[in-house]
Design a protein around this motif. Structure first.
Motif, PDB file in Angstrom:
ATOM      1  N   SER A  59       0.645  -1.470   0.199  1.00 54.98           N
ATOM      2  CA  SER A  59      -0.196   0.613  -0.176  1.00 54.98           C
ATOM      3  C   SER A  59       0.703   1.296   0.745  1.00 54.98           C
ATOM      4  O   SER A  59       0.174   2.463  -0.361  1.00 54.98           O
ATOM      5  CB  SER A  59      -1.083   0.275   1.098  1.00 54.98           C
ATOM      6  N   THR A  60       2.397   1.445   0.559  1.00 58.34           N
ATOM      7  CA  THR A  60       2.688   2.085  -0.087  1.00 58.34           C
ATOM      8  C   THR A  60       4.681   1.746   0.262  1.00 58.34           C
ATOM      9  O   THR A  60       4.399   1.090  -0.237  1.00 58.34           O
ATOM     10  CB  THR A  60       3.386   3.022   1.879  1.00 58.34           C
ATOM     11  N   GLY A  61       5.314   2.963   0.057  1.00 56.32           N
ATOM     12  CA  GLY A  61       7.114   3.107  -0.510  1.00 56.32           C
ATOM     13  C   GLY A  61       6.976   1.706  -1.579  1.00 56.32           C
ATOM     14  O   GLY A  61       6.482   2.309  -2.360  1.00 56.32           O
ATOM     15  N   LEU A  83      -1.595  -3.430   5.253  1.00 52.31           N
ATOM     16  CA  LEU A  83      -1.665  -3.115   6.817  1.00 52.31           C
ATOM     17  C   LEU A  83      -2.542  -1.515   7.330  1.00 52.31           C
ATOM     18  O   LEU A  83      -1.350  -0.663   6.954  1.00 52.31           O
ATOM     19  CB  LEU A  83      -1.569  -3.751   8.227  1.00 52.31           C
ATOM     20  N   GLU A  84      -3.624  -1.174   6.673  1.00 55.73           N
ATOM     21  CA  GLU A  84      -3.826   0.068   7.053  1.00 55.73           C
ATOM     22  C   GLU A  84      -4.707   0.308   7.435  1.00 55.73           C
ATOM     23  O   GLU A  84      -5.796  -0.492   7.711  1.00 55.73           O
ATOM     24  CB  GLU A  84      -3.998   0.396   5.821  1.00 55.73           C
ATOM     25  N   ARG A  85      -5.200   1.907   8.194  1.00 58.39           N
ATOM     26  CA  ARG A  85      -6.475   2.187   8.627  1.00 58.39           C
ATOM     27  C   ARG A  85      -7.681   2.940   7.430  1.00 58.39           C
ATOM     28  O   ARG A  85      -7.298   3.351   6.854  1.00 58.39           O
ATOM     29  CB  ARG A  85      -6.002   3.449   9.191  1.00 58.39           C
ATOM     30  N   ASN A 118      -6.887  -6.377   3.484  1.00 59.65           N
ATOM     31  CA  ASN A 118      -6.225  -5.443   4.759  1.00 59.65           C
ATOM     32  C   ASN A 118      -5.971  -5.835   5.998  1.00 59.65           C
ATOM     33  O   ASN A 118      -7.716  -6.597   6.157  1.00 59.65           O
ATOM     34  CB  ASN A 118      -7.412  -4.292   5.063  1.00 59.65           C
ATOM     35  N   GLY A 119      -4.745  -6.574   6.836  1.00 63.14           N
ATOM     36  CA  GLY A 119      -5.130  -7.418   7.885  1.00 63.14           C
ATOM     37  C   GLY A 119      -3.648  -7.788   7.785  1.00 63.14           C
ATOM     38  O   GLY A 119      -2.817  -7.522   7.594  1.00 63.14           O
ATOM     39  N   ASP A 120      -3.434  -8.460   9.253  1.00 60.81           N
ATOM     40  CA  ASP A 120      -1.993  -8.230   9.532  1.00 60.81           C
ATOM     41  C   ASP A 120      -1.359  -9.281   8.485  1.00 60.81           C
ATOM     42  O   ASP A 120      -1.930 -10.927   9.168  1.00 60.81           O
ATOM     43  CB  ASP A 120      -1.963  -8.878  11.128  1.00 60.81           C
ATOM     44  N   ALA A 121      -0.774  -9.128   7.826  1.00 56.52           N
ATOM     45  CA  ALA A 121      -0.011 -10.571   7.058  1.00 56.52           C
ATOM     46  C   ALA A 121       1.103 -11.738   7.713  1.00 56.52           C
ATOM     47  O   ALA A 121       1.293 -12.072   7.329  1.00 56.52           O
ATOM     48  CB  ALA A 121       1.442  -9.952   5.906  1.00 56.52           C
ATOM     49  N   TYR A 122       1.549 -11.197   8.574  1.00 55.37           N
ATOM     50  CA  TYR A 122       2.174 -12.163   9.546  1.00 55.37           C
ATOM     51  C   TYR A 122       1.282 -13.311  10.349  1.00 55.37           C
ATOM     52  O   TYR A 122       1.535 -14.589  10.677  1.00 55.37           O
ATOM     53  CB  TYR A 122       3.105 -11.512  10.745  1.00 55.37           C
ATOM     54  N   TYR A 146       8.252  -9.185  -1.300  1.00 54.01           N
ATOM     55  CA  TYR A 146       7.747  -9.123  -0.003  1.00 54.01           C
ATOM     56  C   TYR A 146       7.874  -7.753   0.456  1.00 54.01           C
ATOM     57  O   TYR A 146       9.609  -7.847   0.971  1.00 54.01           O
ATOM     58  CB  TYR A 146       8.294 -10.058   0.476  1.00 54.01           C
ATOM     59  N   SER A 147       7.154  -6.877   0.886  1.00 50.96           N
ATOM     60  CA  SER A 147       7.883  -5.434   1.313  1.00 50.96           C
ATOM     61  C   SER A 147       7.534  -5.431   2.217  1.00 50.96           C
ATOM     62  O   SER A 147       6.616  -4.370   2.390  1.00 50.96           O
ATOM     63  CB  SER A 147       7.620  -4.426  -0.272  1.00 50.96           C
ATOM     64  N   LEU A 148       7.307  -5.734   3.499  1.00 44.38           N
ATOM     65  CA  LEU A 148       6.576  -5.115   4.837  1.00 44.38           C
ATOM     66  C   LEU A 148       7.853  -4.310   5.018  1.00 44.38           C
ATOM     67  O   LEU A 148       8.903  -5.004   5.530  1.00 44.38           O
ATOM     68  CB  LEU A 148       6.518  -6.617   5.450  1.00 44.38           C
ATOM     69  N   ILE A 243      24.554   2.134  12.953  1.00 45.64           N
ATOM     70  CA  ILE A 243      23.185   1.763  13.370  1.00 45.64           C
ATOM     71  C   ILE A 243      22.111   0.538  12.321  1.00 45.64           C
ATOM     72  O   ILE A 243      21.480   0.560  12.623  1.00 45.64           O
ATOM     73  CB  ILE A 243      22.814   3.449  13.563  1.00 45.64           C
ATOM     74  N   TYR A 244      22.442   1.493  10.967  1.00 44.41           N
ATOM     75  CA  TYR A 244      22.353   0.431  10.204  1.00 44.41           C
ATOM     76  C   TYR A 244      22.689  -1.172   9.665  1.00 44.41           C
ATOM     77  O   TYR A 244      22.288  -1.588  10.020  1.00 44.41           O
ATOM     78  CB  TYR A 244      21.583   1.468   8.641  1.00 44.41           C
ATOM     79  N   ARG A 245      23.642  -1.208   9.079  1.00 44.68           N
ATOM     80  CA  ARG A 245      23.685  -2.196   8.299  1.00 44.68           C
ATOM     81  C   ARG A 245      24.731  -3.214   9.675  1.00 44.68           C
ATOM     82  O   ARG A 245      24.354  -4.515   9.867  1.00 44.68           O
ATOM     83  CB  ARG A 245      25.457  -2.592   7.264  1.00 44.68           C
TER      84      ARG A 245
END
Ligand code: NAD
Length: 406
Positions: A59-61, A83-85, A118-122, A146-148, A243-245
């Motif tokens: 839904s985004t990104g 997962l959206e409102r 719309n729901g919890d993909a996990y 897969y882009s969670l 902080i990232y990799r």
């Protein structure tokens, strides 16, 4: 139906509402970019590519951009999970909800199937529902994206909820950052993660849930021969590695990359298919704004890449990924670690050299001159449908837009 004038409401930097028409414009723009890229490649014809695509985190990104690249680029049927409102009692829905409403309108116009869940993909329940819709409407599936990006995950096997952390490992990390609420350039110190925080971040953002999706799809015989799957990762410059990799999120991404290797073997054996990780460029999303240091890095990066005419957002990259690596007759170009490198432009030595020259000079007083923080903020507001050009925010708009049943 309920019309309202929607002005941005913020909690700190984050918008707590979204503008339906601004979101629609954003989605239309992304369709247009993919169409133009397709026309350049095939004289107006749709490129050939996967025709049946499941996107988890659609839904985004990057997930939304992948879905648009598949539908607008290849005319693919897509099922999107997110997962959206939803809008209720006079409150707007979230941006991802309105993006998806707009996606449905665009694909309906073109006669291309779209289903959304719309729901919890996990959860096992959402996986079961997804498999049922796929069986009815779209199977066999040729591509799974897969882009969670999520702050938490409840593991359905244990009922335990893990939360992800954005922390260094082993020792504290200090660096300059933009304090987004006050717009001050400050020094931030983030303490090291505990062992439990590392494990929880891997549980949320690592490869376990991706593996469960793919095993479920195989078990339910929903994958096409030669089916492929992709998940997304980030590497970025050394400056952000503590902080990232090399931090908690990086450990989760390493787990995701190892999962790609195992899934590749499984898919080759069971379906003649493949699994890869694509390493994408840093872009403005809700998820990336939460990582200390990243907004400052990105404000500099935008300025440097724009000056060279190579700045890209999610859709430009997903257009390239789909046309150059996933279209029929193309084999993805892989690096030594079997990853597709969509961050090639960001990581060009001349780009990174300029970013690193600017980095130590940035202060609150020269933030506007040395970086494109203004553009970063605008793009962040655009994510929620605000400050989108061509929208008259004084006009009332319909906010109770609903999605069709999949
Ligand atoms: P995003 O926040 O824009 O999108 C996340 C998606 O996941 C949304 O569709 C959201 O609804 C969905 N989602 C979250 N929790 C969910 C749940 N429990 N059930 C169902 N759906 C859920 O994120 P993004 O930045 O596009 O990130 C997507 C992937 O790309 C991540 O793996 C991220 O690490 C990777 N990536 C991001 C960047 C970046 O700069 N943003 C760079 C490289 C790679």
């Amino acid at each position: 139906m309920s019309q309202a004038i929607v002005q941005q409401k913020s909690r700190g930097f984050i918008s707590v509402n979204a503008h339906p028409e601004g979101c629609r414009k954003n989605v239309e723009r992304q369709f247009e970019i993919v169409r133009k890229a397709a026309e350049r490649g095939r004289a107006g014809e749709k490129a050939e590519g996967p025709q049946s695509v499941l996107v988890v985190g659609a839904s985004t990104g990057y997930g939304l951009a992948s879905r648009i690249a598949a539908a607008a680029g290849f005319g693919a049927s897509t099922l999107g999970v997110f997962l959206e409102r939803i809008p209720e009692r006079g409150r707007t829905g979230s941006a991802g909800h309105y993006n998806t409403v707009a996606f449905h309108e665009m694909t309906r116009r073109e006669g291309v199937y779209a289903g959304s869940l719309n729901g919890d993909a996990y959860s096992d329940e959402v996986k079961r529902k997804t498999f049922e819709i796929l069986r009815r409407r779209m199977a066999p599936v040729e591509l799974v994206v897969y882009s969670l990006a999520s702050p938490k995950r409840t593991d359905p096997r244990t009922g335990i909820t893990a939360s992800s952390a954005l922390k260094p490992i082993g020792r504290a990390y200090s660096s300059r950052t933009i304090e987004l609420d006050s717009e001050q350039v400050t020094e931030v110190t983030v303490g090291p993660a505990s062992g439990e925080e590392v494990a929880s971040t891997i549980a949320v953002m690592g490869g376990d849930d991706w593996k469960r999706w793919m095993e479920g799809l195989l078990e339910e015989k929903l994958l096409a021969p030669g089916a492929r799957t992709l998940a997304y990762s980030y590497i970025g410059p050394e400056l952000t590695w503590p902080i990232y990799r090399d931090g908690t999120i990086g450990q989760a991404k390493k787990d995701l990359e190892e999962t790609a290797q195992r899934l590749d073997e499984l898919l080759q054996a069971k379906a003649g298919g493949h699994a890869w990780v694509a390493v994408n460029k840093a872009i403005v999303t809700q998820a990336s704004a939460a990582i200390p240091v990243v907004p400052l890095y990105m404000s500099i990066l935008r300025k440097v890449m724009a000056a060279k005419g190579i700045e890209e957002g999610a859709i430009e990259q997903m257009g390239r990924l789909f046309f150059e690596h996933l279209a029929a007759g193309r084999a993805p170009g892989l690096d030594d670690a079997r990853r597709i490198r969509m961050d090639d432009l960001e990581m060009r030595p001349e780009v990174q050299k300029e970013v690193m020259e600017i980095w130590p000079k940035v202060r609150t007083e020269n933030l506007a001159d040395l970086t494109d923080f203004a553009g970063y903020k605008r793009e962040f507001r655009n994510l929620f449908g605000f400050e989108v050009s061509g929208i008259d925010y004084a006009q009332p708009v319909e906010i109770e837009l609903q999605l069709p049943e999949a």
